[in-house]
Scaffold this active site. Structure first.
Site, PDB file in Angstrom:
ATOM      1  N   GLU A 173      -0.248  12.264  11.575  1.00 49.85           N
ATOM      2  CA  GLU A 173       0.330  12.327  10.244  1.00 49.85           C
ATOM      3  C   GLU A 173      -0.568  13.655   9.497  1.00 49.85           C
ATOM      4  O   GLU A 173      -0.003  13.170   8.224  1.00 49.85           O
ATOM      5  CB  GLU A 173       0.845  11.836  10.054  1.00 49.85           C
ATOM      6  CG  GLU A 173       1.812  11.013  11.336  1.00 49.85           C
ATOM      7  CD  GLU A 173       2.669   9.873  10.509  1.00 49.85           C
ATOM      8  OE1 GLU A 173       2.463   9.301   9.840  1.00 49.85           O
ATOM      9  OE2 GLU A 173       3.480   9.102  11.300  1.00 49.85           O
ATOM     10  N   GLU A 304       2.798   6.571  18.389  1.00 50.70           N
ATOM     11  CA  GLU A 304       3.728   5.543  17.419  1.00 50.70           C
ATOM     12  C   GLU A 304       4.771   5.562  17.479  1.00 50.70           C
ATOM     13  O   GLU A 304       5.891   6.486  17.626  1.00 50.70           O
ATOM     14  CB  GLU A 304       3.355   5.727  16.061  1.00 50.70           C
ATOM     15  CG  GLU A 304       1.502   5.837  15.549  1.00 50.70           C
ATOM     16  CD  GLU A 304       2.020   5.894  14.241  1.00 50.70           C
ATOM     17  OE1 GLU A 304       2.708   5.981  13.245  1.00 50.70           O
ATOM     18  OE2 GLU A 304       0.299   6.130  13.422  1.00 50.70           O
TER      19      GLU A 304
HETATM   20  O1  AHR Z   1       2.609   2.381  11.955  1.00 54.41           O
HETATM   21  C1  AHR Z   1       2.611   2.541  10.591  1.00 54.41           C
HETATM   22  C2  AHR Z   1       2.704   3.613  10.339  1.00 54.41           C
HETATM   23  O2  AHR Z   1       3.542   5.010  10.098  1.00 54.41           O
HETATM   24  C3  AHR Z   1       1.291   4.520  10.422  1.00 54.41           C
HETATM   25  O3  AHR Z   1       0.433   4.336   9.593  1.00 54.41           O
HETATM   26  C4  AHR Z   1       1.373   6.171   9.790  1.00 54.41           C
HETATM   27  O4  AHR Z   1       1.327   6.947  11.133  1.00 54.41           O
HETATM   28  C5  AHR Z   1       2.715   6.160   9.794  1.00 54.41           C
HETATM   29  O5  AHR Z   1       4.044   6.593   9.265  1.00 54.41           O
END
Ligand code: AHR
Length: 500
Positions: A173, A304
């Site tokens: 990110e 994710e």
């Molecule tokens: O999964 C929680 C968080 O969500 C992670 O650390 C981040 O990559 C995303 O914003």
């Protein structure tokens, strides 16, 4: 009667088992308490890893585990997590609750966990606040098989043989917590950092994952690919093997999010509508990827995904602990069907997160552990891992309360394993209506059908007091017909049929 058609003659793509992957971050009680309790814990463990958790995860065949973050990855300095546990440097976990991180779970412990799980490794490097040298030395430490400063240090810390790093993420990110970079800046940094992620062992190529977009940020995808994509040959893609995508389902929006357990029918459909939306994201990001990589050699890595609710009352808001109901089971079933259908492009996905955080498959409390409804969906979908997606379609109608949030009543995907067995997974998104499904299976005569189902009232969940409210139940409501099979899928359920 709803019509479904399966054509096993048309094999579309291989469903990489890595689509059923997971994600573990130094966040809240995921690593500490959830997975790692230390060798001296009264909780049963092997080399510090909870036995109950490892055993449960082995049952669903976790294929790959991403670590150490997430946002944590871009603040993680790997050298702080090696050497004698007592003398490891401590740090503040600024992203997640400002708690003290004692680094007792580090590189060696991660590889031990993956060894116990029998899964592949996916390590996320620090581009946001680390250096090129630091990243490069981490790769040397983990994978170099010879005499070098880092391999000697690894030996000194008790590990002579190199480990295998299957995937390596270059930042996380980086448009946000990983450095607030614009795409052009990140893309150039990516090119530089990835140059030093070397394959010390030519037979073990480390698959490099470039940080992709959040949700519908198509500009990020375009700009990053414009700078980072280099095709060096039919098989080699120069700078990257995968481009990530992150997508979370926030029922009421990113600010309010909404309760994990208290919701009405409208919020139910709204949540599922947002889950279905990942199909559009994959198509549209995929279309941009196709412009560069029409042969689909680069994987879309959804590293994710999952539901994100307001954390449970009374828990640390930085720990992202939430309950899990039949709504999460449906989100999981719908999303995994979508990933299967896009398995020509989606090569890996990692549910956020594996234990005690967000849409976890397991929850722990002291020495107790429960399996969530999401766990059971992963369990009944596991036969899709490494099988071949076959062509299938189902008639659907749009259902829901408010026009804006309507969803298809049913989703499905079908795969075939090496022995010719067909695996159908079907979700019924309706809160109260069952559907009769008449399935034609082209050029097959069905001999046997076995079924298993995850079903319950929309709010049903497992708790430490009642851990088995939602489990996998046998389903024997299928009839064999001349053309295939006929069955009724109950409201609010995720069904797996094994057809021979
Ligand atoms: O999964 C929680 C968080 O969500 C992670 O650390 C981040 O990559 C995303 O914003």
């Amino acid at each position: 009667m709803t019509k479904m058609v399966i054509n096993p003659n048309r094999k579309l793509s291989r469903i990489n088992r890595q689509i059923y992957g997971h994600f573990s971050e130094h966040l809240g009680r995921c690593i500490y308490e959830g997975i790692y309790v230390g060798e001296n814990s009264p909780i049963e463990n092997v080399n510090g890893m909870r036995t109950d958790v490892v055993e449960a995860l082995k049952e669903i065949r976790v294929p790959v585990l991403r670590w150490p973050g997430g946002c944590f990855a871009d603040e993680y300095h790997w050298m702080d997590g090696i050497g004698p546990a007592g003398s490891r440097k401590k740090m503040i976990n600024t992203n997640w609750g400002g708690v003290l991180e004692d680094n007792s779970f580090g590189t060696h412990e991660y590889f031990e966990l993956c060894r116990q799980l029998g899964c592949q490794t996916y390590i996320n490097g620090n581009l946001g606040s680390g250096t090129v040298r630091e990243m490069s030395e981490w790769i040397e430490y983990m994978t170099f098989d010879g005499i070098s400063p880092m391999s000697e240090l690894r030996g000194k810390n008790g590990q002579q043989a190199p480990w295998k790093v299957d995937y390596f993420g270059i930042g996380n990110e980086n448009w946000g917590c990983g450095g607030n970079m614009n795409p052009d800046y990140y893309a150039n940094e990516y090119r530089r950092y990835q140059s030093f992620v070397r394959d010390y062992n030519n037979e073990d190529h480390i698959q490099k994952i470039c940080c992709g977009a959040p949700h519908e940020d198509y500009e990020w995808t375009k700009e990053v690919l414009a700078t980072c994509f280099r095709r060096t040959s039919e098989e080699q893609h120069g700078f990257m093997d995968g481009l990530s995508l992150h997508y979370y389902v926030y029922p009421e929006g990113i600010e309010i999010k909404g309760s994990s357990t208290e919701f009405d029918e409208n919020v139910w459909y709204k949540t599922l509508n947002k889950a279905v939306y990942i199909d559009e994201l994959i198509r549209r990001h995929g279309k941009i990827m196709d412009e560069y990589d029409p042969l689909k050699k680069i994987g879309m890595i959804v590293d994710e995904w999952g539901t994100w609710y307001t954390c449970e009352p009374g828990t640390n808001p930085g720990f992202l602990y939430q309950q899990n109901t039949m709504r999460d089971a449906l989100v999981a079933g719908i999303t995994l069907n979508i990933f299967n259908k896009h398995s020509d492009r989606v090569k890996m996905a990692n549910l956020a997160q594996i234990v005690n955080v967000l849409q976890a498959v397991l929850l722990t409390e002291g020495d107790k552990m429960i399996k969530t409804p999401t766990y059971h969906v992963f369990d009944i979908y596991k036969e899709h891992q490494d099988s071949n997606l076959v062509e299938s379609s189902i008639e659907t109608e749009m259902i829901g309360v408010e026009e804006e949030w309507k969803v298809p009543n049913l989703t499905e995907s079908v795969s075939e394993t090496a022995d010719g067995t067909l695996h159908l997974t079907i979700t019924n998104l309706s809160v109260d209506q069952s559907f009769d499904i008449d399935t034609t299976i082209i050029d097959r005569s069905v001999k046997t059908v076995k079924g298993e189902i995850v079903t319950g009232e929309i709010h049903a969940k497992n708790t430490f007091e009642e851990p088995e409210c939602i489990t996998v139940k046998k389903y024997d409501g299928t009839q064999i017909t001349e053309k295939g099979i006929r069955f009724t899928i109950p409201a609010c359920s995720v069904l797996h049929l094994e057809v021979r």
